[in-house]
Design an enzyme around this catalytic site. Structure first.
Site, PDB file in Angstrom:
ATOM      1  N   LYS A  77       3.898  76.693-109.807  1.00 33.85           N
ATOM      2  CA  LYS A  77       3.339  75.640-108.963  1.00 33.85           C
ATOM      3  C   LYS A  77       3.668  76.136-107.539  1.00 33.85           C
ATOM      4  CE  LYS A  77       4.150  70.553-107.935  1.00 33.85           C
ATOM      5  NZ  LYS A  77       4.825  69.227-108.335  1.00 33.85           N
ATOM      6  N   ASP A 188       8.241  58.791-108.378  1.00 36.51           N
ATOM      7  CA  ASP A 188       6.991  58.764-108.252  1.00 36.51           C
ATOM      8  C   ASP A 188       6.245  58.629-109.608  1.00 36.51           C
ATOM      9  OD1 ASP A 188       4.492  58.938-107.098  1.00 36.51           O
ATOM     10  OD2 ASP A 188       4.358  61.249-106.899  1.00 36.51           O
ATOM     11  N   ASN A 193       1.687  61.197-113.667  1.00 37.98           N
ATOM     12  CA  ASN A 193       2.874  62.170-113.752  1.00 37.98           C
ATOM     13  C   ASN A 193       3.117  62.005-115.179  1.00 37.98           C
ATOM     14  OD1 ASN A 193       2.404  63.402-111.173  1.00 37.98           O
ATOM     15  ND2 ASN A 193       3.637  62.086-110.073  1.00 37.98           N
ATOM     16  N   ASP A 205       6.195  66.612-112.288  1.00 35.79           N
ATOM     17  CA  ASP A 205       6.232  66.240-110.772  1.00 35.79           C
ATOM     18  C   ASP A 205       7.453  65.668-110.365  1.00 35.79           C
ATOM     19  OD1 ASP A 205       5.048  66.299-108.131  1.00 35.79           O
ATOM     20  OD2 ASP A 205       3.442  64.872-108.913  1.00 35.79           O
TER      21      ASP A 205
HETATM   22  N1  ATP Z   1       3.658  72.388-116.582  1.00 35.11           N
HETATM   23  C1  ATP Z   1       2.238  71.859-116.821  1.00 35.11           C
HETATM   24  N2  ATP Z   1       1.495  72.349-117.821  1.00 35.11           N
HETATM   25  C2  ATP Z   1       0.159  71.961-117.621  1.00 35.11           C
HETATM   26  N3  ATP Z   1      -0.261  71.150-116.559  1.00 35.11           N
HETATM   27  C3  ATP Z   1       0.267  70.937-115.294  1.00 35.11           C
HETATM   28  C4  ATP Z   1       1.926  71.258-115.427  1.00 35.11           C
HETATM   29  N4  ATP Z   1       2.278  70.978-114.300  1.00 35.11           N
HETATM   30  C5  ATP Z   1       1.528  70.313-113.599  1.00 35.11           C
HETATM   31  N5  ATP Z   1       0.171  70.405-114.263  1.00 35.11           N
HETATM   32  C6  ATP Z   1      -1.100  70.058-113.771  1.00 35.11           C
HETATM   33  O1  ATP Z   1      -1.100  69.962-112.393  1.00 35.11           O
HETATM   34  C7  ATP Z   1      -1.344  68.537-111.831  1.00 35.11           C
HETATM   35  C8  ATP Z   1      -0.667  68.496-110.402  1.00 35.11           C
HETATM   36  O2  ATP Z   1       0.896  68.786-110.779  1.00 35.11           O
HETATM   37  P1  ATP Z   1       2.094  67.838-110.188  1.00 35.11           P
HETATM   38  O3  ATP Z   1       1.864  66.426-110.421  1.00 35.11           O
HETATM   39  O4  ATP Z   1       3.200  68.376-110.428  1.00 35.11           O
HETATM   40  O5  ATP Z   1       1.711  68.094-108.630  1.00 35.11           O
HETATM   41  P2  ATP Z   1       1.309  67.325-107.341  1.00 35.11           P
HETATM   42  O6  ATP Z   1       2.601  67.271-106.437  1.00 35.11           O
HETATM   43  O7  ATP Z   1       1.203  65.881-107.934  1.00 35.11           O
HETATM   44  O8  ATP Z   1       0.132  67.821-106.774  1.00 35.11           O
HETATM   45  P3  ATP Z   1      -0.620  66.989-105.610  1.00 35.11           P
HETATM   46  O9  ATP Z   1      -0.416  67.414-104.264  1.00 35.11           O
HETATM   47  O10 ATP Z   1      -1.881  67.847-106.195  1.00 35.11           O
HETATM   48  O11 ATP Z   1      -0.465  65.875-105.833  1.00 35.11           O
HETATM   49  C9  ATP Z   1      -0.777  67.613-112.804  1.00 35.11           C
HETATM   50  O12 ATP Z   1      -1.516  66.342-112.761  1.00 35.11           O
HETATM   51  C10 ATP Z   1      -1.050  68.369-114.168  1.00 35.11           C
HETATM   52  O13 ATP Z   1      -2.486  68.190-114.369  1.00 35.11           O
HETATM   53 MG    MG Z   2       1.374  64.490-109.579  1.00 28.37          MG
END
Ligand code: ATP
Ligand code: MG
Length: 251
Positions: A77, A188, A193, A205
């Protein structure tokens, strides 16, 4: 030091390094400012990452990539250096005694955000809450286990079409474990999430998660519970926010 720096720069700029990043120019321009590229290069070496695969998700503040480490899928990430909304993240850091002493420069805050997500994932894992396993953090990058199968990443709770009753029970139980054992409030939480992997709910997240001692922890918890209940109620699973809240905070 200078020659080391320029050697790194040459390497980064060479096609060879970019070839290991399976992303088109547009994506790479969006995410990979020079500092991020350098951080990625360093982490790939230290963590034996062989290859960065396609982006699973690309949002305003982060991009999530599938990658390979010792031939196994993992997730990187990347918090974007330029667009993470700093005015918004202050309150999740200042009131959290674990982090409030850290430096406040812009880049340090982004690095702190990755460290905070890593730390929170670690705390959740210790209490047995289902979440991605944190592997490492470096600057604005977080490395964690991949949820999903060979074909595709895990879907969010929102997109899940399976039986929701066991998922509901698990989510409420683990929200309680998060509060009681990890002493963390997600802050959040929603159907976006939570990912469903092998029929289990996984909390993701978690960078903004705060300790239960944070002055706004109560407010964040109520909001999390309201979001979760709204989702399940709409899917015909009764969920009374007041009851859930008192269940979570009762010992
Ligand atoms: N460990 C993981 N394995 C598989 N998919 C993941 C994983 N972590 C995150 N994702 C995918 O990536 C997406 C975004 O991750 P996350 O929710 O952690 O970030 P975010 O801060 O919400 O990002 P954004 O700025 O895009 O909203 C998740 O909704 C999921 O689909
Ligand atoms: Mg998210």
């Amino acid at each position: 030091m200078d020659s080391e720096k320029s050697a790194l720069k040459t390497l980064i700029e060479s096609g060879e390094f970019l070839n290991r990043l399976n992303v088109d120019r547009k994506t790479s321009d969006l995410v990979f400012d020079e500092r991020t590229l350098k951080a990625l290069y360093e982490m790939m070496g230290k963590q034996s990452i062989d290859y960065i695969d396609f982006p699973i998700s690309s949002g305003k503040e982060s991009v999530v990539f599938k990658a390979y480490r010792n031939k196994k899928p993992v997730v990187v990430k990347i918090y974007k250096m330029s667009t993470l909304r700093f005015s918004n993240i202050g309150k999740y850091i200042e009131g959290d005694y674990r982090f409030h002493k850290e430096s406040r420069s812009r880049s340090k805050l982004v690095y702190l955000w990755a460290k905070k997500e890593f730390t929170n994932l670690h705390e959740l894992q210790k209490s047995g809450v289902h979440c991605p396993k944190p592997i490492a953090f470096h600057k604005n990058l977080l490395l964690m286990s991949y949820l999903g199968d060979q074909r595709k990443p895990a879907v969010s709770l929102r997109e899940y079409h399976g039986d929701l009753q066991p998922i509901f029970s698990q989510v409420i139980e683990e929200m309680k474990m998060m509060y009681r054992d990890s002493k963390i409030v997600h802050a959040d939480l929603s159907e976006y999430n939570i990912l469903i992997h092998r029929k289990k709910a996984y909390f993701i997240d978690v960078a903004q998660g705060v300790t239960t001692e944070h002055r706004m922890a109560g407010f964040f918890l109520e909001r999390d519970v309201a979001n979760i209940c709204r989702f399940f109620s709409r899917r015909d699973i009764p969920c009374d926010p007041e009851k859930v809240l008192s269940y979570i905070i009762s010992g």
